[in-house]
Write a protein that holds these residues in place. Sequence first.
Motif, PDB file in Angstrom:
ATOM      1  N   VAL A  21       0.771  -1.102  -0.033  1.00 40.70           N
ATOM      2  CA  VAL A  21       0.026  -0.026  -0.018  1.00 40.70           C
ATOM      3  C   VAL A  21       0.590   1.310  -0.066  1.00 40.70           C
ATOM      4  O   VAL A  21       1.872   1.470   0.734  1.00 40.70           O
ATOM      5  CB  VAL A  21      -0.834   0.053   1.118  1.00 40.70           C
ATOM      6  N   ALA A  67      -8.995   4.247  -2.729  1.00 42.28           N
ATOM      7  CA  ALA A  67      -7.743   3.307  -3.356  1.00 42.28           C
ATOM      8  C   ALA A  67      -7.946   3.003  -4.603  1.00 42.28           C
ATOM      9  O   ALA A  67      -9.003   2.641  -5.190  1.00 42.28           O
ATOM     10  CB  ALA A  67      -7.844   2.264  -2.251  1.00 42.28           C
ATOM     11  N   ILE A  81      -1.171  -0.552  -3.962  1.00 40.07           N
ATOM     12  CA  ILE A  81      -2.495   0.004  -4.103  1.00 40.07           C
ATOM     13  C   ILE A  81      -2.031   1.272  -3.505  1.00 40.07           C
ATOM     14  O   ILE A  81      -1.579   1.565  -2.412  1.00 40.07           O
ATOM     15  CB  ILE A  81      -3.250  -1.009  -2.917  1.00 40.07           C
ATOM     16  N   THR A  83      -3.289   4.977  -1.810  1.00 41.15           N
ATOM     17  CA  THR A  83      -4.490   5.473  -1.301  1.00 41.15           C
ATOM     18  C   THR A  83      -4.036   6.682  -0.774  1.00 41.15           C
ATOM     19  O   THR A  83      -2.679   7.063  -0.384  1.00 41.15           O
ATOM     20  CB  THR A  83      -5.008   4.802  -0.084  1.00 41.15           C
ATOM     21  N   CYS A 101      -8.889   4.815   4.313  1.00 41.92           N
ATOM     22  CA  CYS A 101      -7.764   4.557   3.588  1.00 41.92           C
ATOM     23  C   CYS A 101      -7.306   2.990   3.802  1.00 41.92           C
ATOM     24  O   CYS A 101      -7.043   2.259   2.696  1.00 41.92           O
ATOM     25  CB  CYS A 101      -6.614   5.288   3.960  1.00 41.92           C
ATOM     26  N   SER A 105      -8.207  -0.004   0.697  1.00 43.41           N
ATOM     27  CA  SER A 105      -7.054  -0.701   0.167  1.00 43.41           C
ATOM     28  C   SER A 105      -7.494  -2.193   0.462  1.00 43.41           C
ATOM     29  O   SER A 105      -7.227  -2.940  -0.432  1.00 43.41           O
ATOM     30  CB  SER A 105      -5.947  -0.086   1.253  1.00 43.41           C
ATOM     31  N   THR A 108      -9.886  -3.141  -1.848  1.00 40.07           N
ATOM     32  CA  THR A 108      -9.273  -3.295  -3.445  1.00 40.07           C
ATOM     33  C   THR A 108      -8.213  -4.587  -3.458  1.00 40.07           C
ATOM     34  O   THR A 108      -8.024  -5.244  -4.571  1.00 40.07           O
ATOM     35  CB  THR A 108      -8.360  -2.207  -3.555  1.00 40.07           C
ATOM     36  N   PHE A 119       1.135  -2.505   4.675  1.00 41.46           N
ATOM     37  CA  PHE A 119       0.649  -1.198   5.029  1.00 41.46           C
ATOM     38  C   PHE A 119       2.029  -0.578   5.670  1.00 41.46           C
ATOM     39  O   PHE A 119       2.493  -0.681   6.435  1.00 41.46           O
ATOM     40  CB  PHE A 119      -0.491  -1.061   6.005  1.00 41.46           C
TER      41      PHE A 119
END
Length: 177
Positions: A21, A67, A81, A83, A101, A105, A108, A119
């Motif tokens: 992410v 996202a 991804i 965001t 967010c 994410s 997605t 993340f």
Amino acid sequence: MTARVTLVRGDLTEQHADALVNAANSSLLGGGGVDGALHRRGGPEILADCRRLRAGPYGKGLPTGQAVATTAGKLAAAHVIHTVGPVWSATDDRSALLASCYRESLRTAAALGARTVAFPAISTGAYRWPMADAARIAVRAVRDALAADPGTVREVRFVLFDETAYRAFEDALAAEG
């Protein structure tokens, strides 16, 4: 099977995961911090995908809290991804946007079939969100999202750049049980 939530102190760009992410800016065209690092390490394929998104459905940029996925280029992942986190404000509660967010994410990631998602601590760099509060919001949003859709994602990894961030996320995980 319940997804695992783990913590790693390290560099997001070095993670092996199905999806990484990106704490992106709304332009999707790269920037500083995590955004710049992912673009540099991932190579021009990520920027090319972002430009296609800007030429299409995200002509005005990616809205805060949303996202969208691109290739991961040369990164050890299938997808990045992107965001856009909110800028922290002492007078305006934007915590729902920050939580979004993480939820968006993960939504997605699930749509892509990603089983492992890594993340960063979104909005805690240039956007100045206080680390302990950001960690609390992130952990709660991830746990809630995984409980609502226990299907695809099997591991969520928070990749934290320094000891201060790691401790804040460790405390937030402990507080959530």
